[in-house]
Each structure stands twice: as C-alpha cells, then as structure tokens.
Write an enzyme that holds these catalytic residues in place. Structure first.
Site, PDB file in Angstrom:
ATOM      1  N   ASP A  33       0.852  -1.186   0.000  1.00  0.00           N
ATOM      2  CA  ASP A  33       0.000   0.000   0.000  1.00  0.00           C
ATOM      3  C   ASP A  33       0.890   1.239   0.000  1.00  0.00           C
ATOM      4  O   ASP A  33       1.861   1.321   0.734  1.00  0.00           O
ATOM      5  CB  ASP A  33      -0.916  -0.003   1.232  1.00  0.00           C
ATOM      6  N   ASN A  89     -12.962  -3.245   2.234  1.00  0.00           N
ATOM      7  CA  ASN A  89     -14.018  -2.231   2.201  1.00  0.00           C
ATOM      8  C   ASN A  89     -14.827  -2.320   0.908  1.00  0.00           C
ATOM      9  O   ASN A  89     -14.250  -2.504  -0.164  1.00  0.00           O
ATOM     10  CB  ASN A  89     -13.404  -0.836   2.309  1.00  0.00           C
ATOM     11  N   GLN A  96     -14.407   2.529   1.074  1.00  0.00           N
ATOM     12  CA  GLN A  96     -13.694   2.100  -0.136  1.00  0.00           C
ATOM     13  C   GLN A  96     -13.334   3.343  -0.944  1.00  0.00           C
ATOM     14  O   GLN A  96     -14.194   4.194  -1.207  1.00  0.00           O
ATOM     15  CB  GLN A  96     -14.574   1.167  -0.978  1.00  0.00           C
ATOM     16  N   HIS A 102     -10.184  -5.321  -3.189  1.00  0.00           N
ATOM     17  CA  HIS A 102      -8.847  -5.541  -2.636  1.00  0.00           C
ATOM     18  C   HIS A 102      -8.951  -5.855  -1.154  1.00  0.00           C
ATOM     19  O   HIS A 102      -9.846  -5.379  -0.462  1.00  0.00           O
ATOM     20  CB  HIS A 102      -7.934  -4.331  -2.853  1.00  0.00           C
ATOM     21  N   PHE A 103      -8.020  -6.656  -0.692  1.00  0.00           N
ATOM     22  CA  PHE A 103      -7.891  -6.988   0.729  1.00  0.00           C
ATOM     23  C   PHE A 103      -6.635  -6.307   1.261  1.00  0.00           C
ATOM     24  O   PHE A 103      -5.584  -6.368   0.628  1.00  0.00           O
ATOM     25  CB  PHE A 103      -7.763  -8.505   0.932  1.00  0.00           C
ATOM     26  N   HIS A 104      -6.790  -5.661   2.432  1.00  0.00           N
ATOM     27  CA  HIS A 104      -5.633  -5.088   3.118  1.00  0.00           C
ATOM     28  C   HIS A 104      -5.096  -6.117   4.104  1.00  0.00           C
ATOM     29  O   HIS A 104      -5.868  -6.682   4.887  1.00  0.00           O
ATOM     30  CB  HIS A 104      -6.041  -3.868   3.948  1.00  0.00           C
TER      31      HIS A 104
HETATM   32  P1  AMP Z   1      -9.739   1.382   0.345  1.00  0.00           P
HETATM   33  O1  AMP Z   1     -10.015   2.613   1.145  1.00  0.00           O
HETATM   34  O2  AMP Z   1     -10.093   0.121   1.054  1.00  0.00           O
HETATM   35  O3  AMP Z   1     -10.377   1.477  -1.045  1.00  0.00           O
HETATM   36  O4  AMP Z   1      -8.175   1.319   0.183  1.00  0.00           O
HETATM   37  C1  AMP Z   1      -7.490   1.742  -0.958  1.00  0.00           C
HETATM   38  C2  AMP Z   1      -6.031   1.664  -0.622  1.00  0.00           C
HETATM   39  O5  AMP Z   1      -5.288   1.771  -1.827  1.00  0.00           O
HETATM   40  C3  AMP Z   1      -5.553   2.799   0.301  1.00  0.00           C
HETATM   41  O6  AMP Z   1      -4.998   2.230   1.474  1.00  0.00           O
HETATM   42  C4  AMP Z   1      -4.514   3.528  -0.546  1.00  0.00           C
HETATM   43  O7  AMP Z   1      -3.418   3.968   0.215  1.00  0.00           O
HETATM   44  C5  AMP Z   1      -4.104   2.463  -1.553  1.00  0.00           C
HETATM   45  N1  AMP Z   1      -3.610   2.968  -2.817  1.00  0.00           N
HETATM   46  C6  AMP Z   1      -4.181   3.902  -3.619  1.00  0.00           C
HETATM   47  N2  AMP Z   1      -3.432   4.091  -4.730  1.00  0.00           N
HETATM   48  C7  AMP Z   1      -2.384   3.247  -4.625  1.00  0.00           C
HETATM   49  C8  AMP Z   1      -1.252   2.969  -5.448  1.00  0.00           C
HETATM   50  N3  AMP Z   1      -1.062   3.596  -6.604  1.00  0.00           N
HETATM   51  N4  AMP Z   1      -0.358   2.055  -5.028  1.00  0.00           N
HETATM   52  C9  AMP Z   1      -0.538   1.400  -3.859  1.00  0.00           C
HETATM   53  N5  AMP Z   1      -1.585   1.602  -3.040  1.00  0.00           N
HETATM   54  C10 AMP Z   1      -2.494   2.529  -3.407  1.00  0.00           C
END
Ligand code: AMP
Length: 141
Positions: A33, A89, A96, A102-104
């Site tokens: 991330d 999310n 989201q 995606h999974f964190h």
């Molecule tokens: P969500 O809020 O669950 O949709 O999480 C999206 C995640 O994607 C966030 O934690 C961002 O920091 C991450 N993110 C967004 N753009 C990028 C990118 N280009 N490379 C890596 N992570 C990203």
C-alpha cells in the site's frame, strides 16, 4: 472497470503504473500500500476488476482465499509483527476509495501501529438475530 475506465489497480496490474509488487499468479496480484497504516501494509487484489466483493467470481474469490494466508505469513515474517488485520471495504460509505476489490493485510504492533477498531458494545437482540439469520439462510438456499 468502473464508470471512469480501468481502475488504478488494473493499471498497476497491467504495468502501466509502478508498485512494489510482492506476488502474482494468473488471478491475483499483490503489492505494498502506497500509504501504509503500518510497516508491511500489503494489498491483495484479484485481476478480475470487480468493484465489490459480492460481485467477484467464485474462481477469483477462491484464488484470493488461497493466497491470503500465504502472503499474510510472509508479511508477518518480514515486518516482525505477530498480529495483523485483514480488512476489505465495499462502497464509498464503507471507506472504499479504490473501486476494484482488494484486501488489506495490516500488521498490528504492540505500540498501537496498525488498524484501530471501533468495537461495538451494543448486544445483538436475540429475536432480531433469529429473524435476520433465517432470512440470510433463505437467500443462501
Ligand atoms: P480502500 O479505502 O479500502 O479502497 O483502500 C485503498 C487503498 O489503496 C488505500 O490504502 C490507498 O493507500 C491504496 N492505494 C491507492 N493508490 C495506490 C497505489 N497507486 N499504489 C498502492 N496503493 C495505493
């Protein structure tokens, strides 16, 4: 896809945008991330561009499920954490921000680093619980 063309994650998967890749197979892609909640915060993404989890194919879901524990184990080994959260999310109101499933994987450290969780103290009403569970069972068949 969402309304605005390929998601940022599809563009990463296609090599159009940079990332710190940690894993790839036919159906899954994983990378760090860019705004980590803690050291080692990793995203695990199906190549299939479903927007939310409920729209993901069983094939991609199975592929994600297979690798989540394996990638989690590697993240723990490298970060030094022994505890972690897996977070997913769906929808803007559910936090989201990238509209591609995606999974964190978020390592949790003793000093508090990592995800904070707003634990509910509201107990489930027994009657309401019976009704909701019965309805979900009916939908699942
Ligand atoms: P969500 O809020 O669950 O949709 O999480 C999206 C995640 O994607 C966030 O934690 C961002 O920091 C991450 N993110 C967004 N753009 C990028 C990118 N280009 N490379 C890596 N992570 C990203």
């Amino acid at each position: 896809m969402n309304g605005d063309g390929p998601s940022i994650f599809t563009r990463i998967i296609n090599g159009e945008l940079p990332c710190h890749k940690v894993y790839e197979d036919d159906l899954v892609f994983s990378f760090l991330d860019v705004n980590p909640m803690s050291t080692g915060h990793t995203l695990v993404v199906p190549k299939e561009p479903a927007v939310t989890l409920d729209a993901l194919s069983e094939e991609s879901a199975a592929a994600i499920g297979r690798v989540l524990p394996i990638i989690s184990k590697a993240v723990l080994e490298v970060s030094g954490a022994t505890e972690f959260n897996v977070l997913q999310n769906n929808g803007a109101n559910a936090y989201q921000s990238v509209f591609h499933v995606h999974f964190h994987i978020i390592p949790k450290f003793k000093d508090g680093g990592g995800l904070s969780w707003p634990m509910s103290t509201m107990p489930l009403d027994n009657e309401e619980g019976s009704q909701i569970a019965a309805k979900i069972r009916a939908v699942l068949g």
